[in-house]
Design a protein around this motif. Structure first.
Motif, PDB file in Angstrom:
ATOM      1  N   ASP A  65       0.828  -1.205   0.000  1.00 18.80           N
ATOM      2  CA  ASP A  65       0.000   0.000   0.000  1.00 18.80           C
ATOM      3  C   ASP A  65       0.859   1.250   0.000  1.00 18.80           C
ATOM      4  O   ASP A  65       0.556   2.235  -0.698  1.00 18.80           O
ATOM      5  CB  ASP A  65      -0.920  -0.001   1.235  1.00 18.80           C
ATOM      6  CG  ASP A  65      -2.005  -1.063   1.148  1.00 18.80           C
ATOM      7  OD1 ASP A  65      -2.303  -1.494   0.001  1.00 18.80           O
ATOM      8  OD2 ASP A  65      -2.529  -1.462   2.208  1.00 18.80           O
ATOM      9  N   ALA A  66       1.935   1.249   0.778  1.00 17.08           N
ATOM     10  CA  ALA A  66       2.820   2.413   0.838  1.00 17.08           C
ATOM     11  C   ALA A  66       3.504   2.646  -0.511  1.00 17.08           C
ATOM     12  O   ALA A  66       3.661   3.790  -0.952  1.00 17.08           O
ATOM     13  CB  ALA A  66       3.859   2.226   1.936  1.00 17.08           C
ATOM     14  N   ILE A  67       3.881   1.565  -1.179  1.00 20.83           N
ATOM     15  CA  ILE A  67       4.530   1.701  -2.483  1.00 20.83           C
ATOM     16  C   ILE A  67       3.550   2.243  -3.512  1.00 20.83           C
ATOM     17  O   ILE A  67       3.885   3.130  -4.299  1.00 20.83           O
ATOM     18  CB  ILE A  67       5.104   0.336  -2.930  1.00 20.83           C
ATOM     19  CG1 ILE A  67       6.260  -0.062  -1.999  1.00 20.83           C
ATOM     20  CG2 ILE A  67       5.570   0.392  -4.381  1.00 20.83           C
ATOM     21  CD1 ILE A  67       6.807  -1.446  -2.266  1.00 20.83           C
ATOM     22  N   ARG A  68       2.312   1.731  -3.483  1.00 23.14           N
ATOM     23  CA  ARG A  68       1.305   2.243  -4.427  1.00 23.14           C
ATOM     24  C   ARG A  68       1.011   3.704  -4.156  1.00 23.14           C
ATOM     25  O   ARG A  68       0.859   4.503  -5.080  1.00 23.14           O
ATOM     26  CB  ARG A  68       0.023   1.412  -4.326  1.00 23.14           C
ATOM     27  CG  ARG A  68       0.090   0.084  -5.073  1.00 23.14           C
ATOM     28  CD  ARG A  68      -1.295  -0.545  -5.180  1.00 23.14           C
ATOM     29  NE  ARG A  68      -1.748  -1.005  -3.868  1.00 23.14           N
ATOM     30  CZ  ARG A  68      -1.535  -2.228  -3.409  1.00 23.14           C
ATOM     31  NH1 ARG A  68      -0.881  -3.111  -4.148  1.00 23.14           N
ATOM     32  NH2 ARG A  68      -1.973  -2.592  -2.209  1.00 23.14           N
ATOM     33  N   ALA A  69       0.940   4.087  -2.898  1.00 20.99           N
ATOM     34  CA  ALA A  69       0.635   5.482  -2.548  1.00 20.99           C
ATOM     35  C   ALA A  69       1.723   6.430  -3.018  1.00 20.99           C
ATOM     36  O   ALA A  69       1.454   7.611  -3.290  1.00 20.99           O
ATOM     37  CB  ALA A  69       0.454   5.603  -1.035  1.00 20.99           C
ATOM     38  N   ALA A  71       3.643   5.919  -5.729  1.00 19.08           N
ATOM     39  CA  ALA A  71       4.021   5.588  -7.102  1.00 19.08           C
ATOM     40  C   ALA A  71       4.311   6.816  -7.947  1.00 19.08           C
ATOM     41  O   ALA A  71       5.139   6.771  -8.863  1.00 19.08           O
ATOM     42  CB  ALA A  71       2.923   4.752  -7.758  1.00 19.08           C
ATOM     43  N   ASP A  72       3.637   7.926  -7.667  1.00 18.35           N
ATOM     44  CA  ASP A  72       3.839   9.139  -8.460  1.00 18.35           C
ATOM     45  C   ASP A  72       4.955  10.023  -7.916  1.00 18.35           C
ATOM     46  O   ASP A  72       5.216  11.100  -8.448  1.00 18.35           O
ATOM     47  CB  ASP A  72       2.534   9.954  -8.511  1.00 18.35           C
ATOM     48  CG  ASP A  72       1.434   9.212  -9.246  1.00 18.35           C
ATOM     49  OD1 ASP A  72       1.774   8.437 -10.159  1.00 18.35           O
ATOM     50  OD2 ASP A  72       0.255   9.403  -8.897  1.00 18.35           O
ATOM     51  N   ASP A  73       5.610   9.582  -6.857  1.00 15.93           N
ATOM     52  CA  ASP A  73       6.685  10.368  -6.249  1.00 15.93           C
ATOM     53  C   ASP A  73       7.831   9.435  -5.859  1.00 15.93           C
ATOM     54  O   ASP A  73       7.966   9.037  -4.704  1.00 15.93           O
ATOM     55  CB  ASP A  73       6.165  11.114  -5.012  1.00 15.93           C
ATOM     56  CG  ASP A  73       7.249  11.979  -4.371  1.00 15.93           C
ATOM     57  OD1 ASP A  73       8.264  12.248  -5.041  1.00 15.93           O
ATOM     58  OD2 ASP A  73       7.076  12.378  -3.201  1.00 15.93           O
ATOM     59  N   THR A  78      12.541   6.331  -1.470  1.00 12.91           N
ATOM     60  CA  THR A  78      13.950   6.098  -1.150  1.00 12.91           C
ATOM     61  C   THR A  78      14.434   7.112  -0.127  1.00 12.91           C
ATOM     62  O   THR A  78      13.954   8.244  -0.070  1.00 12.91           O
ATOM     63  CB  THR A  78      14.824   6.206  -2.412  1.00 12.91           C
ATOM     64  OG1 THR A  78      14.738   7.541  -2.916  1.00 12.91           O
ATOM     65  CG2 THR A  78      14.372   5.236  -3.475  1.00 12.91           C
ATOM     66  N   ASP A  79      15.399   6.702   0.676  1.00 10.10           N
ATOM     67  CA  ASP A  79      16.015   7.647   1.616  1.00 10.10           C
ATOM     68  C   ASP A  79      17.537   7.640   1.516  1.00 10.10           C
ATOM     69  O   ASP A  79      18.199   8.488   2.095  1.00 10.10           O
ATOM     70  CB  ASP A  79      15.594   7.335   3.052  1.00 10.10           C
ATOM     71  CG  ASP A  79      15.901   5.902   3.468  1.00 10.10           C
ATOM     72  OD1 ASP A  79      16.356   5.121   2.609  1.00 10.10           O
ATOM     73  OD2 ASP A  79      15.676   5.563   4.641  1.00 10.10           O
TER      74      ASP A  79
END
Length: 431
Positions: A65-69, A71-73, A78-79
């Motif tokens: 869910d975090a990766i999908r959220a 996806a546009d950024d 990444t850190d």
């Protein structure tokens, strides 16, 4: 990214040892930084196109869910990232450790960096950089020290005859301003000027006109005309060694005295140092060439820029420049800094193969029935005497075995049978 067989790895280490020794002889001290840096630091807008080539590290613990959220950024995913050069890590290192360092800090960094390049000859995704930097000295002496240490290192590697092309980003800004290019246009114009060696003056002018037409910048027409007139100006063939006359001859009239004086000072200091190294009583010429169209693409350069050239190749073997504004981003106050990097991957292929005669490398070719204790005792005795020793069990094709050993850098061999003692051992040269 490449694997290196033993002989190639040994060759690379020999070259690195020479580079380290010469850098240290000139008063530089080696440091080490992590292979990863914070994403925000690597993408702060100071690394030029290299920022686009950085390998980024996904945040740990992200669920689907975090990766999908995000996806546009991509930046929010990444850190960390793998370093794409050694200068950004050095700036962070200095800001972090300044209290433990001298007021003028001379550093060595020799380490791999990573860029997502398109693989091709001479261009790798993982490669070694050999950097020397001086932090805390804004004078021409710092640039001269870097030039002298770099050329001395090239000489020590057997690559005499190197030279350094030199320019100043402030000269480029002043020159483009004198032609009439607006400040907002200069980065794009510099990208085109950087192609001068490849497409020539006609190609540069044509590309600038096409670019201005495409962007609807009719006001740039007069600036391009002025630049074209400068490129086509009559030039006498009289030779001037590196110095004020050479620099002013290569620039439009009324070049800023402060910048010209800084460039002249670099040459004078470097010439004196090179002459002293050669044992001359009078300072002689320094292999510096002023190039008003040398650009270098890194966005953090603020002053002097260099490229290392050698007559055996038509590409640069290294480069660098002054980046006075970078450390201030991390420290909150301006600190002068300048660096020079040798392109190790290009240089290592030019260095002639050498063997270390002072450290014999011996292959002990033994029969299958030689007791392990006696064999290892023979090996230990040779190691104690300063030799490098490899054990090889005899094969039917002894010639192939010895040829492989020679390709790995071994210089001698001896045969061992059951009962052979140290006194019986007959060491013969390979080849």
């Amino acid at each position: 990214m490449r694997d290196f067989l033993p002989a190639e790895k040994a060759r690379r280490e020999r070259v690195l040892a020479v580079i380290r020794e010469r850098y240290r002889a000139h008063g530089f001290d080696e440091i080490e930084t992590p292979v990863v840096e914070e994403y925000a630091r690597l993408h702060a807008g100071i690394g030029g196109d290299n920022e686009k080539l950085a390998y980024n590290v996904l945040k740990r613990g992200l669920d689907a869910d975090a990766i999908r959220a995000a996806a546009d950024d991509p930046a929010s995913l990444t850190d960390l990232g793998l370093r794409y050069d050694l200068t950004v890590p050095l700036a962070r290192f200095y800001a972090t450790n300044r209290g433990h360092l001298p007021s003028v800090f001379r550093s060595i960094q020799i380490a791999p960096v990573w860029r997502a390049e398109r693989p091709q000859k001479g261009r790798y995704r993982q490669f070694v950089q050999c950097d020397i930097d001086i932090i805390g000295d804004g004078s021409a002496r710092a640039e001269a020290e870097l030039v002298v240490a770099t050329l001395d290192t090239l000489d020590a590697l057997g690559l005499e005859g190197g030279s350094v092309r030199i320019n100043d980003r402030r000269v480029l800004d002043w020159m483009l301003d004198s032609f009439g290019f607006g400040a907002e246009e200069r980065p794009g114009v510099l990208i085109t000027i950087d192609k001068l060696d490849k497409i020539g003056p006609e190609g540069i002018v044509a590309e600038l006109r096409e670019r201005a037409l495409r962007l609807g910048q009719g006001a740039d027409s007069a600036a391009i005309d002025a630049f074209e007139a400068f490129l086509r100006r009559p030039i006498t063939l009289e030779y001037h060694p590196y110095g004020e006359r050479q620099i002013r001859k290569a620039l439009p009239a009324d070049a800023p005295d402060e910048i010209v004086s800084h460039l002249v000072g670099i040459g004078a200091a470097a010439a004196a140092a090179r002459a002293a190294t050669a044992g001359d009583e009078v300072a002689g010429d320094i292999p510096l060439v002023f190039d008003p169209f040398l650009v270098r693409g890194m966005g953090y350069y603020t002053g002097t820029i260099f490229e290392l050239a050698h007559p055996s190749v038509d590409y640069s073997l290294g480069g660098g420049g002054r980046y006075d504004g970078m450390i201030g981003r991390f420290l909150g106050q301006e600190v002068p800094a300048v660096g020079f990097s040798i392109g190790f991957e290009r240089i290592v292929d030019l260095v002639a193969e050498q063997t270390d005669a002072a450290a014999p490398a011996v292959v002990l070719v033994h029969d299958r029935d030689v007791p392990e204790a006696g064999l290892l005792a023979l090996k230990a005795g040779l190691v104690r005497q300063g030799s490098r020793v490899r054990l090889e069990q005899r094969t039917k094709n002894l010639k192939a075995l010895l040829e492989r050993a020679a390709s790995d850098g071994y210089t001698a061999f001896a045969t061992v049978t059951a009962g052979t003692t140290a006194d019986d051992l007959e060491v013969k040269p390979l080849g």
